[in-house]
Design an enzyme around this catalytic site. Sequence first.
Site, PDB file in Angstrom:
ATOM      1  CB  SER A 140      22.045  20.402  11.675  1.00  0.00           C
ATOM      2  OG  SER A 140      22.448  20.713  12.976  1.00  0.00           O
ATOM      3  CG  LEU A 186      10.249  24.791  30.985  1.00  0.00           C
ATOM      4  CD1 LEU A 186      11.660  24.200  31.052  1.00  0.00           C
ATOM      5  CD2 LEU A 186      10.036  25.773  32.131  1.00  0.00           C
ATOM      6  CB  ILE A 187       8.451  20.116  28.003  1.00  0.00           C
ATOM      7  CG1 ILE A 187       9.514  20.054  26.915  1.00  0.00           C
ATOM      8  CG2 ILE A 187       7.328  19.137  27.785  1.00  0.00           C
ATOM      9  CD1 ILE A 187       9.049  19.706  25.580  1.00  0.00           C
ATOM     10  CG  ASN A 192      17.550  18.739  25.537  1.00  0.00           C
ATOM     11  OD1 ASN A 192      17.453  18.942  24.323  1.00  0.00           O
ATOM     12  ND2 ASN A 192      18.108  19.627  26.348  1.00  0.00           N
ATOM     13  CG  HIS A 212      22.945  21.458  27.547  1.00  0.00           C
ATOM     14  ND1 HIS A 212      22.217  22.586  27.221  1.00  0.00           N
ATOM     15  CD2 HIS A 212      24.052  21.903  28.209  1.00  0.00           C
ATOM     16  CE1 HIS A 212      22.839  23.657  27.687  1.00  0.00           C
ATOM     17  NE2 HIS A 212      23.956  23.273  28.285  1.00  0.00           N
ATOM     18  CD  GLU A 270      25.565  18.925  19.409  1.00  0.00           C
ATOM     19  OE1 GLU A 270      25.466  19.029  20.638  1.00  0.00           O
ATOM     20  OE2 GLU A 270      25.132  19.782  18.632  1.00  0.00           O
TER      21      GLU A 270
HETATM   22  C1  GRF Z   1      22.446  21.377  19.174  1.00  0.00           C
HETATM   23  O1  GRF Z   1      23.746  21.890  19.197  1.00  0.00           O
HETATM   24  C2  GRF Z   1      22.098  20.787  20.524  1.00  0.00           C
HETATM   25  O2  GRF Z   1      23.189  20.494  21.325  1.00  0.00           O
HETATM   26  C3  GRF Z   1      21.310  21.853  21.202  1.00  0.00           C
HETATM   27  O3  GRF Z   1      20.684  22.564  20.169  1.00  0.00           O
HETATM   28  C4  GRF Z   1      21.442  22.477  18.977  1.00  0.00           C
HETATM   29  C5  GRF Z   1      20.477  22.218  17.858  1.00  0.00           C
HETATM   30  O4  GRF Z   1      21.000  22.534  16.598  1.00  0.00           O
HETATM   31  N1  GRF Z   1      20.377  21.306  22.159  1.00  0.00           N
HETATM   32  P1  GRF Z   1      20.151  22.194  15.280  1.00  0.00           P
HETATM   33  O5  GRF Z   1      18.905  23.054  15.253  1.00  0.00           O
HETATM   34  O6  GRF Z   1      19.798  20.744  15.334  1.00  0.00           O
HETATM   35  O7  GRF Z   1      21.053  22.486  14.120  1.00  0.00           O
END
Ligand code: GRF
Length: 205
Positions: A15, A94-95, A109, A111, A181
Site C-alpha cells: 500500500s 536486511l540489506i 526506509n 518505520h 505515514e
Molecule cells: C508500513 O506501515 C511501513 O511503516 C512499514 O511497513 C509497512 C508497509 O505496509 N515499514 P505496506 O506493505 O506498504 O502496505
Amino acid sequence: MKTGKLVVMASGAGSTFKAIAVAAQSGELNAEVVGLVVSRDGVGAIDYAKEFGIPYAVLSPSAFANRELWDQALADQVAKWQPDLVALAGFTLLIGPRFLERFEMQVVNIHPSLLPKFGGQGMYGLKVHQAVLAAGESQTGITVHYVTGEYDRGPAVAQKFVPVEKNDSAESLAERVKDVEKEFYISVLEELFMRKAANKPTQQH
Ligand code: GRF
C-alpha cells in the site's frame, strides 16, 4: 521534467508503494518511479506495479546459493534502473553490504515509531504499537531514516509525532499512524529529491 528517479523495494501488501506511485503520477511527488523490487513472489506490490506499468523484479534470497549472491543481484538489478533514491516500503529483509556500498546514503526506509525507540529486528506491524502501549508512551510517531547494515539504526531524515490516546489498542494506534505515514513519506521523499536536484551541477550546453 521530473527531478529524479526512484526505485521502491517492498515485501508485502504494497500500500505504501501504491501511494508513492499515485503521488508520482499526480505530480505530488516530482519523481519517476523507475522500478520495484520485491523479495518474494505473489505479493500485492506486484499487482500495483502491473497496474501502474512500473517494471519490477522478484529477487528472493531462496533463489540464490547464499546471501552474498542475493545482495549482489539486488545491487545489479537496482543499478540498471539508475535511481537517485531507493525507498524501502515494507521491505522486511536486511540489506547487504554490497548494495549499501553501491547506494551509500541513497536508501531510505519508513518505520512506524519514533526511532531509536521500538525498532530493530522483528519490530514490524502490530508488534511496534503493542510495545509502545506496553511502555506507557504518551506519544509515538513515524521515522524516515537512511538504511545501514542494521535494522532501523541509520540516521534519521525526519520524524513526525502521533499522539497515543488513553483508550488506544494496538490496532487503533496502528490506524492513526497509518493515516499519516504515507503522506509523510511522500513529502520527505519530495524534499530529498529537491535537495539532490539543488546539489546537482547544472548541465553544460
Ligand atoms: C508500513 O506501515 C511501513 O511503516 C512499514 O511497513 C509497512 C508497509 O505496509 N515499514 P505496506 O506493505 O506498504 O502496505
